[in-house]
Design a protein around this motif. Structure first.
Motif, short mmCIF file in Angstrom:
data_model
loop_
_atom_site.label_atom_id
_atom_site.label_comp_id
_atom_site.label_asym_id
_atom_site.label_seq_id
_atom_site.Cartn_x
_atom_site.Cartn_y
_atom_site.Cartn_z
N MET A 185 -3.34 -7.04 -3.06
CA MET A 185 -2.39 -7.60 -3.94
C MET A 185 -1.49 -8.88 -3.56
N THR A 186 -1.55 -9.93 -4.06
CA THR A 186 -0.88 -11.04 -3.45
C THR A 186 0.70 -10.85 -3.58
N ASP A 187 1.34 -11.09 -2.67
CA ASP A 187 2.90 -10.80 -2.76
C ASP A 187 3.36 -11.80 -3.66
N THR A 188 4.10 -11.23 -4.58
CA THR A 188 4.94 -11.99 -5.56
C THR A 188 6.46 -11.96 -5.38
N GLY A 189 7.03 -11.39 -4.29
CA GLY A 189 8.31 -11.30 -3.99
C GLY A 189 9.13 -12.51 -4.20
N TRP A 190 8.43 -13.87 -3.97
CA TRP A 190 9.16 -14.99 -4.30
C TRP A 190 9.69 -15.29 -5.39
N ILE A 191 9.28 -14.60 -6.57
CA ILE A 191 9.63 -14.57 -8.00
C ILE A 191 11.06 -14.38 -7.94
N ASP A 192 11.65 -13.29 -7.56
CA ASP A 192 12.89 -12.87 -7.18
C ASP A 192 13.92 -13.76 -6.68
N GLU A 193 13.28 -14.80 -6.06
CA GLU A 193 14.36 -16.10 -5.28
C GLU A 193 14.56 -17.25 -6.34
N VAL A 194 13.62 -17.32 -7.48
CA VAL A 194 14.07 -18.35 -8.18
C VAL A 194 15.13 -18.15 -9.06
N ALA A 195 15.90 -19.02 -9.14
CA ALA A 195 17.50 -19.04 -9.73
C ALA A 195 17.25 -19.58 -11.29
N TRP A 196 17.50 -18.66 -12.21
CA TRP A 196 17.50 -18.85 -13.54
C TRP A 196 18.75 -18.85 -14.38
N PRO A 197 19.95 -19.59 -13.76
CA PRO A 197 21.27 -19.25 -14.50
C PRO A 197 21.00 -19.77 -15.93
N ALA A 198 21.86 -18.86 -16.90
CA ALA A 198 21.94 -19.23 -18.31
C ALA A 198 23.13 -19.98 -18.73
N GLU A 199 23.87 -20.37 -17.64
CA GLU A 199 25.11 -21.16 -18.21
C GLU A 199 25.05 -22.53 -17.86
N GLY A 200 25.54 -23.54 -18.78
CA GLY A 200 25.42 -25.05 -18.48
C GLY A 200 26.16 -25.45 -19.64
N PRO A 201 26.59 -26.96 -19.39
CA PRO A 201 26.17 -27.82 -18.25
C PRO A 201 27.10 -27.66 -17.07
N PRO A 202 26.53 -27.94 -15.99
CA PRO A 202 25.44 -28.72 -15.61
C PRO A 202 24.22 -27.58 -15.46
N TRP A 203 23.00 -28.32 -15.73
CA TRP A 203 21.86 -27.25 -15.88
C TRP A 203 20.92 -27.56 -14.89
N LEU A 204 21.18 -28.57 -14.00
CA LEU A 204 20.60 -28.86 -12.73
C LEU A 204 21.24 -28.43 -11.60
N ALA A 205 20.82 -28.09 -10.59
CA ALA A 205 21.39 -27.69 -9.05
C ALA A 205 20.74 -27.91 -8.25
N MET A 206 21.03 -28.28 -7.15
CA MET A 206 20.13 -28.27 -5.86
C MET A 206 19.99 -26.93 -5.32
N GLY A 207 20.92 -26.07 -5.32
CA GLY A 207 20.26 -24.77 -4.92
C GLY A 207 19.78 -24.41 -3.68
N LEU A 208 20.49 -25.30 -2.61
CA LEU A 208 20.15 -25.32 -1.33
C LEU A 208 20.69 -24.16 -0.69
N ALA A 209 20.10 -23.69 0.35
CA ALA A 209 20.60 -22.69 1.36
C ALA A 209 19.99 -22.77 2.66
N ARG A 210 20.74 -22.59 3.71
CA ARG A 210 20.35 -22.66 5.10
C ARG A 210 19.45 -21.82 5.48
N ILE A 211 18.28 -22.28 6.38
CA ILE A 211 17.16 -21.31 6.67
C ILE A 211 17.13 -21.43 8.28
N ASP A 212 16.70 -20.56 8.88
CA ASP A 212 16.37 -20.61 10.25
C ASP A 212 14.95 -20.84 10.66
N GLU A 213 14.71 -21.54 11.93
CA GLU A 213 13.46 -22.23 12.11
C GLU A 213 12.26 -21.24 11.83
N ALA A 214 12.53 -20.18 12.22
CA ALA A 214 11.25 -19.19 11.88
C ALA A 214 10.73 -18.89 10.49
#
Length: 281
Positions: free
Chosen positions: A1-30
């Motif tokens: 089965m293909t891993d779909t864990g990335w679905i839980d990483e998608v942000a769907w805030p229901a409050e706005g405006p603003p409705w658009l956000a950069m939503g950036l997070a620092r990640i390690d090189e790995a």
């Protein structure tokens, strides 16, 4: 089965405006690149597109050779450090350094180069576009590239330009966006014309959730910013295993402006999708 864990990483805030956000997070090189069980099939499709539709998926306004060499060096260094098995594959430089790098990864590669302030899309290997065409955006600023995005100018444009200007080598940031497609085609440059609305009973099998996992990092020698785009997708039926995410998406679709729902590819299907997602929650 293909891993779909990335679905839980998608942000769907229901409050706005603003409705658009950069939503950036620092990640390690790995965590910069994401080779997975789809790698063989996706690289085969990438190589096919580079051979058969090269002028549609590769673009360069010129002057990006130094940055492209930096990208290839980064990819090869990442392989040696984290996936030495991949580093054993010979480098194919027949199409230049940026294309050589793109042939090794599941991510599309975009070079944003500063010109008197704002960064511009000066080169890219974009095999898996989500309803946009590279040559219509090539050479454009970040603001010009995002011109069709509702509310981008008032909610996000200045923040994006500031972020790109302040990004320094050694730091990698990641974010996700999302859209809905009618099939699983990776090369999807054009939105559907007059799609037939799906019924609630068809949502699980007739619609595909598509997410671009995007990373940004500054290149030390050239001063360009490397923007990577990794497409991950799953049929809506995968929400059966992500019921909290289903609730968040339903709430978001009810709350957000209609123009954003149209941009996400859900305008004709919104009511059916909300109804189906509610059955999971």
């Amino acid at each position: 089965m293909t891993d779909t864990g990335w679905i839980d990483e998608v942000a769907w805030p229901a409050e706005g405006p603003p409705w658009l956000a950069m939503g950036l997070a620092r990640i390690d090189e790995a965590a910069w690149l994401l080779p997975d069980e789809q790698r063989e099939a996706e690289l085969a499709e990438r190589h096919r597109l580079l051979a058969e539709r090269h002028d549609e998926v590769v673009g360069d306004v010129g002057g990006t050779d130094e940055a492209a060499e930096e990208v290839l060096d980064l990819v090869l260094a990442w392989e040696r450090a984290f996936r030495p098995d991949l580093a054993e594959v010979a480098v194919d430089r027949s199409g230049g350094a940026l294309e050589a790098a793109a042939r090794r990864v599941q991510e599309d590669l975009v070079l944003m180069v500063p010109h008197d302030g704002p960064h511009h899309l000066d080169a890219a290997v974009l095999c898996f576009p989500s309803h946009w065409r590279l040559h219509r955006k090539l050479g454009g600023s970040a603001a010009a590239i995002h011109e069709p995005v509702p509310r981008y100018e008032e909610e996000l444009a200045a923040r994006v330009d500031r972020f790109l200007a302040r990004l320094r080598p050694g730091s990698i940031s990641a974010r996700r966006n999302w859209s809905v497609h009618l099939d699983a085609a990776l090369f999807a440059p054009d939105p559907p014309t007059d799609p037939v609305p799906v019924a609630p009973g068809e949502v699980a099998t007739h619609l595909w959730l598509r997410s671009e996992r995007q990373t940004l990092r500054a290149l030390p020698a050239s001063g360009a910013v490397l923007f990577t785009i990794r497409v991950q997708q799953a049929p809506f039926g995968a929400f059966v295993r992500h019921r909290a995410a289903a609730q968040r998406l339903a709430d978001r679709l009810v709350a957000q402006p209609a123009a954003l729902t149209e941009m996400n590819g859900l305008a004709p299907h919104r009511d059916a999708v909300v109804a189906w997602l509610r059955t999971l929650a």
